[in-house]
Design a protein around this motif. Structure first.
Motif, PDB file in Angstrom:
ATOM      1  N   LYS A   6       0.710  -1.139  -0.021  1.00  0.00           N
ATOM      2  CA  LYS A   6      -0.004   0.012   0.005  1.00  0.00           C
ATOM      3  C   LYS A   6       0.808   1.316   0.092  1.00  0.00           C
ATOM      4  N   GLN A   7       2.211   1.187  -0.073  1.00  0.00           N
ATOM      5  CA  GLN A   7       2.947   2.345  -0.112  1.00  0.00           C
ATOM      6  C   GLN A   7       3.724   2.331  -1.455  1.00  0.00           C
ATOM      7  N   TYR A   8       3.301   2.922  -2.493  1.00  0.00           N
ATOM      8  CA  TYR A   8       3.988   2.861  -3.805  1.00  0.00           C
ATOM      9  C   TYR A   8       4.554   4.127  -3.995  1.00  0.00           C
ATOM     10  N   GLU A   9       5.969   3.889  -3.768  1.00  0.00           N
ATOM     11  CA  GLU A   9       6.768   5.094  -4.019  1.00  0.00           C
ATOM     12  C   GLU A   9       8.494   4.452  -4.362  1.00  0.00           C
ATOM     13  N   ASN A  25       0.263   8.106   4.310  1.00  0.00           N
ATOM     14  CA  ASN A  25       0.223   7.038   3.556  1.00  0.00           C
ATOM     15  C   ASN A  25      -1.256   6.298   3.894  1.00  0.00           C
ATOM     16  N   LEU A  28      -4.107   8.477   2.157  1.00  0.00           N
ATOM     17  CA  LEU A  28      -4.001   8.289   0.449  1.00  0.00           C
ATOM     18  C   LEU A  28      -4.713   7.244   0.294  1.00  0.00           C
ATOM     19  N   ASN A  29      -4.554   6.001   1.091  1.00  0.00           N
ATOM     20  CA  ASN A  29      -4.981   4.727   0.802  1.00  0.00           C
ATOM     21  C   ASN A  29      -6.585   4.534   0.817  1.00  0.00           C
ATOM     22  N   LYS A  46       5.235   8.851  -6.349  1.00  0.00           N
ATOM     23  CA  LYS A  46       4.326   8.057  -5.312  1.00  0.00           C
ATOM     24  C   LYS A  46       2.949   7.955  -6.020  1.00  0.00           C
ATOM     25  N   ASN A  48      -1.393   6.288  -5.107  1.00  0.00           N
ATOM     26  CA  ASN A  48      -1.949   5.622  -3.996  1.00  0.00           C
ATOM     27  C   ASN A  48      -2.808   4.165  -4.856  1.00  0.00           C
ATOM     28  N   TYR A  51      -5.050   5.051  -7.743  1.00  0.00           N
ATOM     29  CA  TYR A  51      -4.459   5.595  -9.027  1.00  0.00           C
ATOM     30  C   TYR A  51      -4.194   4.187  -9.821  1.00  0.00           C
TER      31      TYR A  51
END
Length: 498
Positions: A6-9, A25, A28-29, A46, A48, A51
């Motif tokens: 869940k942390q796309y970065e 985070n 955003l999730n 980054k 979420n 996206y």
């Protein structure tokens, strides 16, 4: 650094910007909008989960890539990109992106984009400026608006339906009716429609005579639809439905301030509404003598005098009048003006009652059945036993009675087959022998079943011949070949005679 699901970065995002987003985070999730954050070089840092779903690509395929990767409209590639990335870039996701615009203008930007899959997305991009006023980050929000587009199309469709309905209201055309299509099979009605077509080519006033419910309004619409005025309004004014004290203002309108309580701007009349088109004065024989005098002036001078006005008003409206009253007798009785009668008698169309045009009954019944099946989403059909009953009935209410009967059956019936039991009680059910009539007589007892059925079949065909007169019509009713009817009749007569 290992990325969680869940942390796309990218790894260095936490190192450089982590102090700004330590609690971000979780927020955003759960957002329903897709969010993408890129830096001043256009690198995607980054995103979420929403996206990811809206783009249809995994974070691994997007993070660390330039925003131009999302843009399939440009069709250009960074030669420094690996070959595999360039292949993905060629596919593209959007037909445009807002980040390049924001980096140049340092101002928010919005765009409605279309994905390569055909779905529409709404993009809102916002710059995040540093202390020097330069763009450090670009935050882009994305939302799927395909459902809004579908909703817009549905609104457009319903606008079209409403526009059509409103046009029918203005033209006074019943829903589902086609003024150029009139169901005609009988010789008398074929002559009527041929006359109507000849009259339609002229601009003469028309007088339509006939009993209540024979279809005078349909013939009037047919004449209008075939005339040079077909593109303009057809307005039906039922003279019996307008109160006597209002009929003049309804037909001719009134001028501003004509009387206490009148509209300040005045009111147009039916003749104004039908300007350039046709006005259908139904049941004109019910007009009072004073109104007949005013209507005579309209016919003679093609002008009307509005209530409260001092100046006559020229009109360009064709008049089609109709009545079920015997106008010759009404003239003799002094209830209808003779000069108005002669003025209306330029083109006269007489429509015979339905009982005098039996060939029209079955086609009309099928026509109305099809109309109301479509309107009420049903699948009814007439059984073979019903048609002879319809032909036997005298139809005092004419076509209107037949139409209302079919509509009532379609609304109230449960089974799809319409049989004699579904018809109104006043219908002549004796037109077809009752079931007990088919019980074997004393003379038939002892005969084989096949012979008994042949005798019954002959009786039915013989009764149909008495009703329809010709084998061709009987064959049409029972949906068999004409030679089959002739052969069975001849065989039955031969056996009866032996």
């Amino acid at each position: 650094m290992t990325m969680s699901s869940k942390q796309y970065e990218v790894p260095y995002f936490q190192e450089k910007y982590g102090h700004l987003f330590s609690e971000m985070n979780a927020i955003l999730n759960v957002l329903h909008e897709g969010i993408c954050i890129s830096n001043a070089e256009g690198i995607i840092l980054k995103m979420n989960p929403m996206y990811e779903r809206l783009c249809g690509l995994s974070p691994e395929a997007l993070l660390g890539k330039k925003v131009s990767f999302l843009n399939s409209k440009e069709g250009v590639f960074d030669e420094a990109e690996p070959h595999a990335d360039r292949v993905e870039q060629k596919k593209g996701i959007f037909l445009g992106a807002v980040s390049p615009v924001i980096l140049k203008s340092k101002r928010p930007a919005s765009s409605v984009q279309q994905t390569s899959g055909g779905k529409k997305k709404l993009l809102h991009g916002y710059p995040v400026l540093n202390a020097n006023g330069d763009v450090e980050l670009v935050v882009t929000f994305i939302r799927d608006i395909s459902h809004l587009t579908l909703f817009q199309e549905q609104i457009g469709y319903h606008k079209h339906i409403f526009k059509k309905f409103w046009s029918n209201v203005q033209n006074n055309t019943p829903e589902g009716s086609d003024p150029s299509a009139v169901v005609v099979e009988s010789p008398p009605m074929k002559k009527v429609m041929a006359l109507a077509q000849r009259i339609a080519a002229t601009d003469a006033n028309v007088l339509i005579l006939g009993d209540t419910g024979v279809g005078k309004g349909e013939v009037a619409r047919y004449i209008h639809a075939r005339s040079d005025r077909a593109g303009n309004t057809f307005f039906c004014a039922d003279c019996t439905s307008i109160p006597e004290n209002l009929i003049e203002s309804e037909l001719f309108g009134y001028a501003p301030g004509a009387f206490s309580g009148a509209r300040r701007e005045g009111k147009p009349g039916y003749f104004d509404i039908a300007a350039g088109g046709t006005i259908f004065l139904d049941e004109i024989g019910e007009l009072s003598l004073p109104m007949q005098a005013k209507l005579l002036r309209v016919l003679q001078d093609q002008e009307i005098m509005q209530i409260g006005s001092l100046k006559p008003k020229k009109i360009d409206t064709r008049i089609i009048a109709a009545t079920n009253v015997n106008l010759e007798q009404a003239v003799a009785d002094g209830t209808f003006r003779q000069d108005l009668y002669y003025r209306l008698q330029v083109s006269v169309v007489y429509i015979p009652p339905l009982k005098e045009r039996g060939e029209d009954i079955q086609p009309l019944a099928q026509h109305f059945l099809q109309r109301y099946n479509l309107k009420y989403r049903k699948h009814f059909y007439l059984s073979d036993e019903v048609v002879p009953i319809l032909l036997k009935h005298s139809w005092p209410g004419n076509v209107r009675e037949l139409q209302n009967m079919i509509q009532g059956i379609v609304i109230t019936n449960e089974k799809e087959v319409i049989d004699p039991m579904d018809l109104p009680r006043m219908m002549p059910t004796e037109a077809i022998p009752a079931s007990e009539s088919y019980m074997p007589t004393q003379g038939q007892l002892g005969k084989p079943l096949k012979q008994m059925m042949a005798d019954i079949e002959f009786d039915i065909l013989q009764q149909a011949m008495d009703t329809y007169k010709t084998t061709e019509k009987v064959a049409e009713v029972f949906q068999v070949n004409r030679t089959t009817v002739s052969r069975k009749l001849q065989a039955g007569k031969k056996k009866r005679g032996s």
